[in-house]
Design a protein around this motif. Structure first.
Motif, mmCIF file in Angstrom:
data_model
loop_
_atom_site.group_PDB
_atom_site.id
_atom_site.type_symbol
_atom_site.label_atom_id
_atom_site.label_comp_id
_atom_site.label_asym_id
_atom_site.label_seq_id
_atom_site.Cartn_x
_atom_site.Cartn_y
_atom_site.Cartn_z
ATOM 1 N N ARG A 58 33.474 13.265 28.878
ATOM 2 C CA ARG A 58 32.286 13.564 28.081
ATOM 3 C C ARG A 58 31.089 13.843 28.983
ATOM 4 N NH1 ARG A 58 29.810 8.387 25.575
ATOM 5 N NH2 ARG A 58 29.529 8.137 27.828
ATOM 6 N N ASP A 59 30.902 13.029 30.016
ATOM 7 C CA ASP A 59 29.776 13.226 30.928
ATOM 8 C C ASP A 59 29.909 14.547 31.682
ATOM 9 O OD1 ASP A 59 28.869 10.779 30.084
ATOM 10 O OD2 ASP A 59 29.660 9.686 31.818
ATOM 11 N N ALA A 60 31.144 14.896 32.058
ATOM 12 C CA ALA A 60 31.348 16.164 32.752
ATOM 13 C C ALA A 60 31.013 17.348 31.850
ATOM 14 C CB ALA A 60 32.793 16.259 33.249
ATOM 15 N N GLN A 61 31.394 17.254 30.574
ATOM 16 C CA GLN A 61 31.079 18.338 29.641
ATOM 17 C C GLN A 61 29.579 18.433 29.418
ATOM 18 O OE1 GLN A 61 33.208 20.626 28.322
ATOM 19 N NE2 GLN A 61 31.340 21.598 27.567
ATOM 20 N N ALA A 62 28.896 17.291 29.335
ATOM 21 C CA ALA A 62 27.451 17.308 29.153
ATOM 22 C C ALA A 62 26.757 17.947 30.352
ATOM 23 C CB ALA A 62 26.935 15.890 28.930
ATOM 24 N N ALA A 63 27.248 17.659 31.553
ATOM 25 C CA ALA A 63 26.652 18.262 32.746
ATOM 26 C C ALA A 63 26.904 19.755 32.804
ATOM 27 C CB ALA A 63 27.210 17.580 33.994
ATOM 28 N N ALA A 64 28.073 20.191 32.313
ATOM 29 C CA ALA A 64 28.392 21.613 32.358
ATOM 30 C C ALA A 64 27.517 22.437 31.421
ATOM 31 C CB ALA A 64 29.863 21.828 32.017
ATOM 32 N N PHE A 112 21.790 35.537 60.043
ATOM 33 C CA PHE A 112 21.631 34.186 59.527
ATOM 34 C C PHE A 112 21.128 34.260 58.085
ATOM 35 C CE2 PHE A 112 21.005 34.141 64.083
ATOM 36 C CZ PHE A 112 21.834 33.117 64.508
ATOM 37 N N GLN A 113 21.749 33.483 57.231
ATOM 38 C CA GLN A 113 21.373 33.492 55.814
ATOM 39 C C GLN A 113 21.292 32.067 55.280
ATOM 40 O OE1 GLN A 113 24.349 35.944 53.900
ATOM 41 N NE2 GLN A 113 23.137 37.799 54.149
ATOM 42 N N ALA A 114 20.364 31.854 54.366
ATOM 43 C CA ALA A 114 20.224 30.570 53.662
ATOM 44 C C ALA A 114 19.577 30.850 52.320
ATOM 45 C CB ALA A 114 19.384 29.588 54.468
ATOM 46 N N GLY A 115 19.995 30.099 51.297
ATOM 47 C CA GLY A 115 19.403 30.368 49.988
ATOM 48 C C GLY A 115 19.889 29.407 48.910
ATOM 49 N N PHE A 116 19.361 29.631 47.717
ATOM 50 C CA PHE A 116 19.697 28.839 46.538
ATOM 51 C C PHE A 116 20.176 29.784 45.443
ATOM 52 C CE2 PHE A 116 16.530 26.377 48.817
ATOM 53 C CZ PHE A 116 17.076 25.102 48.811
ATOM 54 N N ASP A 117 21.180 29.317 44.685
ATOM 55 C CA ASP A 117 21.687 30.062 43.529
ATOM 56 C C ASP A 117 21.556 29.176 42.301
ATOM 57 O OD1 ASP A 117 22.528 32.283 45.080
ATOM 58 O OD2 ASP A 117 24.306 31.158 45.688
ATOM 59 N N ALA A 118 21.194 29.786 41.174
ATOM 60 C CA ALA A 118 21.071 29.057 39.917
ATOM 61 C C ALA A 118 21.634 29.906 38.791
ATOM 62 C CB ALA A 118 19.611 28.692 39.636
ATOM 63 N N SER A 119 22.250 29.226 37.810
ATOM 64 C CA SER A 119 22.794 29.942 36.657
ATOM 65 C C SER A 119 22.714 29.040 35.437
ATOM 66 C CB SER A 119 24.246 30.374 36.902
ATOM 67 O OG SER A 119 25.088 29.245 37.082
ATOM 68 N N TRP A 120 22.662 29.671 34.289
ATOM 69 C CA TRP A 120 22.570 28.939 33.030
ATOM 70 C C TRP A 120 23.090 29.827 31.911
ATOM 71 C CZ3 TRP A 120 18.150 29.029 29.182
ATOM 72 C CH2 TRP A 120 18.375 28.103 28.144
ATOM 73 N N GLU A 121 23.846 29.205 31.006
ATOM 74 C CA GLU A 121 24.379 29.929 29.859
ATOM 75 C C GLU A 121 23.730 29.386 28.591
ATOM 76 O OE1 GLU A 121 28.643 30.772 27.576
ATOM 77 O OE2 GLU A 121 28.622 29.993 29.637
ATOM 78 N N PRO A 122 22.769 30.105 28.016
ATOM 79 C CA PRO A 122 22.133 29.634 26.768
ATOM 80 C C PRO A 122 23.169 29.499 25.647
ATOM 81 C CG PRO A 122 20.897 31.440 27.749
ATOM 82 C CD PRO A 122 22.195 31.379 28.472
ATOM 83 N N ASP A 123 23.109 28.381 24.963
ATOM 84 C CA ASP A 123 24.091 28.090 23.911
ATOM 85 C C ASP A 123 23.565 28.617 22.577
ATOM 86 O OD1 ASP A 123 26.397 27.114 22.797
ATOM 87 O OD2 ASP A 123 25.657 25.059 22.607
ATOM 88 N N ILE A 124 23.619 29.922 22.411
ATOM 89 C CA ILE A 124 23.022 30.541 21.227
ATOM 90 C C ILE A 124 23.763 30.143 19.956
ATOM 91 C CG2 ILE A 124 22.359 32.721 20.160
ATOM 92 C CD1 ILE A 124 20.837 31.977 22.703
#
Length: 477
Positions: free
Chosen positions: A100-106, A131-143
């Motif tokens: 349940r906690d894993a699903q909530a985090a996902a 040389f490379q460094a960076g951050f990636d972010a993603s989100w799936e809106p639950d329409i």
């Protein structure tokens, strides 16, 4: 088949993209509410047919303490802590809660970091570094609420696992109490058989003297031997039953067979059931039973999976972005010219899948119907178990009263018969008959006393006693 249409947004329009993301997230749930399709509650009787319900029912969480037997309380407590079935159910509960906690985090946004260093060389040319460094972010809106429905299913499964643990505890406490009552009943019956055997041996000795004196026939002697040996033959069977009961209790409490021989081998009284018995109303009993709570949560989980299957037929959206640095040397890595930015918004929708998504929704609907039928069947079984236990209690109470009266009369008759036989006033057959009647009456009393105590155990189990609902299962849905 799903088609995905990417939409690149320049970094300068990040404010517009953020507003769009918040607006999409605010379109909370267009999914159907599973509670809206809830079935009509199962019709339950106003009160039990075999007993009058009480408005103030007794506490059932630790019903075994009502027998006032410290040994029984200790055995149940140890079993609830050490039994392998309880440990397995506890592990299953931890697993369900972790899922349940894993699903909530996902369901929330994900952020990652990366760094790399590369050196390449082509032929005799000078080597190049990057040389490379960076951050990636993603989100799936639950329409359309598919992710939320999946989380609801995980939460319901966790509550079902908690109720299943309670069901194991209820069954285990009842099984330990039943085995302990059986043990004490067998020990009491063994004492009765041994006392009657001693009395029959005395009668046998008197008969031998009378035969030697010419006052009795050899037939009387042979009949006395037959009666004595028949009683003696009951003792090994009772001893075998006692040993098996001790082994069963050892296993239930997480110990090796034979571990309880020293502590429980000595005979003790059969645990007396409490005189007062206040029953909850049938509807309250159904809410108390853990197996019904587990079935209810399984139904909730099936409904949530149905909502998730229906939401999968609608478009899905995804927002992702990255912010990074890329340079040929470490010194210029922090230069403003080396900053890389990207923002991606995409949408995908099923166009043709051969009816797979529709079939999955139909399969989940069938699972809902199956869970509903299981819940109704469990409720009917619960009502039947309580009614059967109440009927058994009423019948065994009346039977015990009659058997106790018969045993008292048989004891008086046996005493009179032996006295008159010693005086030569009656024949030996009368003595044998009274001794057999006494043994049978006393044995029946001991058996019925154990059965009556076991009836209380079965009733407490049918009422859902032996566990305490935690916050996950006690919260109203």
């Amino acid at each position: 088949m799903r088609t995905r249409t990417p939409m690149l947004v320049p970094f300068g329009g990040r404010t517009t993209a953020l507003v769009l993301a918040l607006a999409l997230g605010g379109c909370a749930s267009l999914r159907s509410d599973p509670a809206a399709n809830a079935p009509a509650p199962l019709a339950t009787p106003a009160q039990w047919s075999a007993a009058t319900a009480s408005a103030q029912p007794i506490a059932l969480a630790q019903w075994w303490q009502r027998f006032n037997d410290p040994t029984l309380t200790g055995l149940v407590t140890q079993a609830l802590q050490a039994n392998t079935s309880v440990k397995s159910a506890q592990a299953a509960l931890r697993q369900a809660r972790a899922q349940r906690d894993a699903q909530a985090a996902a369901n929330g946004p994900s952020i990652g970091a990366s760094a790399s260093a590369q050196r390449s060389q082509n032929g005799n040319a000078d080597g190049n570094n990057r040389f490379q460094a960076g951050f990636d972010a993603s989100w799936e809106p639950d329409i359309f609420g598919g992710n939320r429905a999946t989380l609801d299913a995980s939460e319901a499964s966790a509550r079902a696992a908690a109720a299943s643990l309670g069901d194991v505890q209820v069954s285990l406490a009842a099984e330990v109490a039943a085995a302990y009552i059986e043990l004490r009943g067998l020990q009491t019956r063994l004492q009765i058989a041994q006392r009657n055997l001693a009395a029959q041996q005395d009668t046998l000795q008197i008969t031998r003297w009378r035969v030697q004196a010419g006052l009795a026939s050899s037939l009387d002697l042979e009949q006395a031997v037959v009666s004595t040996e028949q009683t003696r033959a009951q003792i090994p069977a009772l001893q075998t039953g006692i040993g098996q009961s001790l082994n069963a209790l050892a296993m239930l409490t997480g110990q090796a067979p034979g571990a309880l021989q020293g502590t429980l081998g000595s005979a003790a009284a059969i645990p007396a059931p409490p005189a007062d018995l206040a029953l909850a109303f049938p509807a309250d009993t159904l809410r108390q039973r853990p197996d019904l709570r587990a079935a209810e949560e399984q139904l909730n989980a099936a409904r949530a999976r149905l909502s998730a299957a229906e939401a999968a037929r609608y478009p899905s959206f995804r927002l992702s972005g990255s912010l990074g640095l890329s340079a040929l040397t470490l010194g210029t890595l922090t230069d403003g010219a080396s900053v890389l930015r990207s923002l991606l918004a995409s949408v995908s929708a099923p166009l043709f899948d051969g009816g797979a998504l529709r079939a999955q929704a139909q399969a989940q609907q069938a699972a809902v119907d199956q869970s509903l039928a299981g819940l109704q069947g469990t409720a009917l079984t619960a009502l039947k178990e309580v009614e059967d236990a109440l009927l058994a209690l009423r019948g065994d109470r009346e039977r015990l009263a009659r058997q106790q009266a018969a045993a008292e009369a048989a004891a008086n008759a046996e005493l009179l018969a032996r006295q008159r036989y010693q005086s030569g006033l009656i024949d030996f057959r009368t003595v044998l008959d009274t001794q057999r009647s006494l043994l049978g009456a006393q044995d029946s009393v001991a058996s019925t006393q154990a059965t009556l105590s076991a009836d209380h155990v079965r009733l407490y189990k049918a009422l859902g006693g032996g566990w305490t609902p935690d916050a996950d299962t006690a919260a109203p849905r």
